[in-house]
Design a protein around this motif. Structure first.
Motif, PDB file in Angstrom:
ATOM      1  N   UNK A 163      12.984  42.121  39.679  1.00 55.67           N
ATOM      2  CA  UNK A 163      14.416  41.953  39.957  1.00 55.67           C
ATOM      3  C   UNK A 163      14.714  40.464  40.125  1.00 55.67           C
ATOM      4  N   UNK A 164      15.208  39.845  39.071  1.00 54.06           N
ATOM      5  CA  UNK A 164      15.429  38.404  39.068  1.00 54.06           C
ATOM      6  C   UNK A 164      16.888  38.017  39.226  1.00 54.06           C
ATOM      7  N   UNK A 165      17.236  36.902  38.640  1.00 50.80           N
ATOM      8  CA  UNK A 165      18.557  36.291  38.757  1.00 50.80           C
ATOM      9  C   UNK A 165      19.623  37.179  38.106  1.00 50.80           C
ATOM     10  N   UNK A 166      20.653  37.530  38.869  1.00 56.43           N
ATOM     11  CA  UNK A 166      21.744  38.317  38.313  1.00 56.43           C
ATOM     12  C   UNK A 166      21.373  39.740  37.952  1.00 56.43           C
ATOM     13  N   UNK A 167      20.347  40.283  38.616  1.00 61.72           N
ATOM     14  CA  UNK A 167      19.876  41.625  38.261  1.00 61.72           C
ATOM     15  C   UNK A 167      20.958  42.681  38.443  1.00 61.72           C
ATOM     16  N   UNK A 172      17.090  44.114  33.955  1.00 57.04           N
ATOM     17  CA  UNK A 172      15.760  43.491  33.873  1.00 57.04           C
ATOM     18  C   UNK A 172      15.172  43.729  32.473  1.00 57.04           C
ATOM     19  N   UNK A 173      14.434  42.767  31.947  1.00 57.40           N
ATOM     20  CA  UNK A 173      14.455  41.365  32.352  1.00 57.40           C
ATOM     21  C   UNK A 173      15.683  40.679  31.780  1.00 57.40           C
ATOM     22  N   UNK A 174      15.803  39.373  31.963  1.00 52.36           N
ATOM     23  CA  UNK A 174      16.991  38.649  31.521  1.00 52.36           C
ATOM     24  C   UNK A 174      16.929  38.277  30.036  1.00 52.36           C
ATOM     25  N   UNK A 175      15.763  38.316  29.473  1.00 49.17           N
ATOM     26  CA  UNK A 175      15.613  37.930  28.063  1.00 49.17           C
ATOM     27  C   UNK A 175      14.905  39.044  27.297  1.00 49.17           C
ATOM     28  N   UNK A 176      15.486  39.534  26.214  1.00 49.52           N
ATOM     29  CA  UNK A 176      16.779  39.126  25.662  1.00 49.52           C
ATOM     30  C   UNK A 176      17.938  39.647  26.503  1.00 49.52           C
ATOM     31  N   UNK A 182      21.539  46.720  31.294  1.00 48.17           N
ATOM     32  CA  UNK A 182      20.643  47.873  31.345  1.00 48.17           C
ATOM     33  C   UNK A 182      19.580  47.679  32.427  1.00 48.17           C
ATOM     34  N   UNK A 183      19.513  48.604  33.390  1.00 47.51           N
ATOM     35  CA  UNK A 183      18.540  48.513  34.476  1.00 47.51           C
ATOM     36  C   UNK A 183      17.300  49.365  34.221  1.00 47.51           C
TER      37      UNK A 183
END
Length: 221
Positions: A163-167, A172-176, A182-183
């Motif tokens: 669970x990172x930045x702006x989750x 997750x994850x932020x890339x792509x 979508x969680x």
């Protein structure tokens, strides 16, 4: 960045494996940088790139980087300097490096007026209300956010392995990046869904209060 954007295992697993097998940790780290960082995105950290003031509609350049750095250089500072010991970040990346960057990119008179920013926004006594603070447990920036809830300013720590930045918004994850947020790939999707539901409940409550008072209201997320 691996932790901030929700894929810690991409960095940690190869390092742990290399350490266990007696391989060169620097080689393992270099492979991570080559495979996951050196994709052109590093260009947006260069000072010549940050000087660009035009937007090319046909380009994939990350033009928003200049906007963030302007906030950093005029209001926030938030300089990510190198620790004094045991750091993979160059010791040259210190406070002076960042101040020189600000002057080079935005002009010699640009300086982060942090005290003025804190007075204007209230510092630790935030000058606002009806604000929701959502933080991912693996996001280094959460330490710069509000950590405890108070009246009309709830704070929620969304805890999971990636669970990172702006989750709360981006999943997750932020890339792509996925605009729908979508969680399903979060280590604990339920905690993300629960946090989002709490956000909806707070907003619904505040909107109903505005309607009851027969006047408009402002809320920030």
């Amino acid at each position: 960045m691996a932790f901030q954007y929700g894929y810690p295992d991409v960095l940690c697993s190869p390092l742990v494996e290399a350490n266990s097998s007696g391989k060169d940790l620097m080689v393992a780290y270099a492979d991570y940088v080559k495979n996951y960082i050196s994709d052109g995105s590093v260009e947006s950290y260069g000072q010549q790139f940050l000087k660009k003031t035009t937007i090319d509609a046909d380009s994939n350049e990350v033009t928003s980087s200049r906007l963030w750095w302007y906030q950093v250089c005029t209001e926030f500072a938030y300089f990510q300097v190198s620790p004094s010991n045991d750091s993979i970040r160059s010791s040259k990346v210190d406070t002076k490096y960042h101040l020189d960057l600000c002057k080079n990119v935005f002009g010699k008179d640009v300086y982060p007026e942090v005290d003025i920013t804190n007075v204007y926004y209230g510092g630790t006594s935030i000058a606002g209300s009806k604000i929701i603070f959502m933080n991912g447990s693996q996001d280094p920036w959460r330490h710069a956010s509000k950590q405890k809830s108070s009246d009309n300013m709830p704070s929620n720590l969304i805890t999971c392995h990636n669970c990172g930045h702006g989750v709360d918004l981006r999943g997750c994850p932020q890339s792509p990046s996925r605009i729908e947020g979508d969680a399903s790939d979060c280590a604990s999707p339920d905690v993300v869904h629960k946090a989002r539901q709490q956000m909806v409940e707070h907003i619904d409550l505040w909107l109903s209060q505005c309607q009851d008072q027969d006047h408009g209201g402002i809320f920030l997320v």
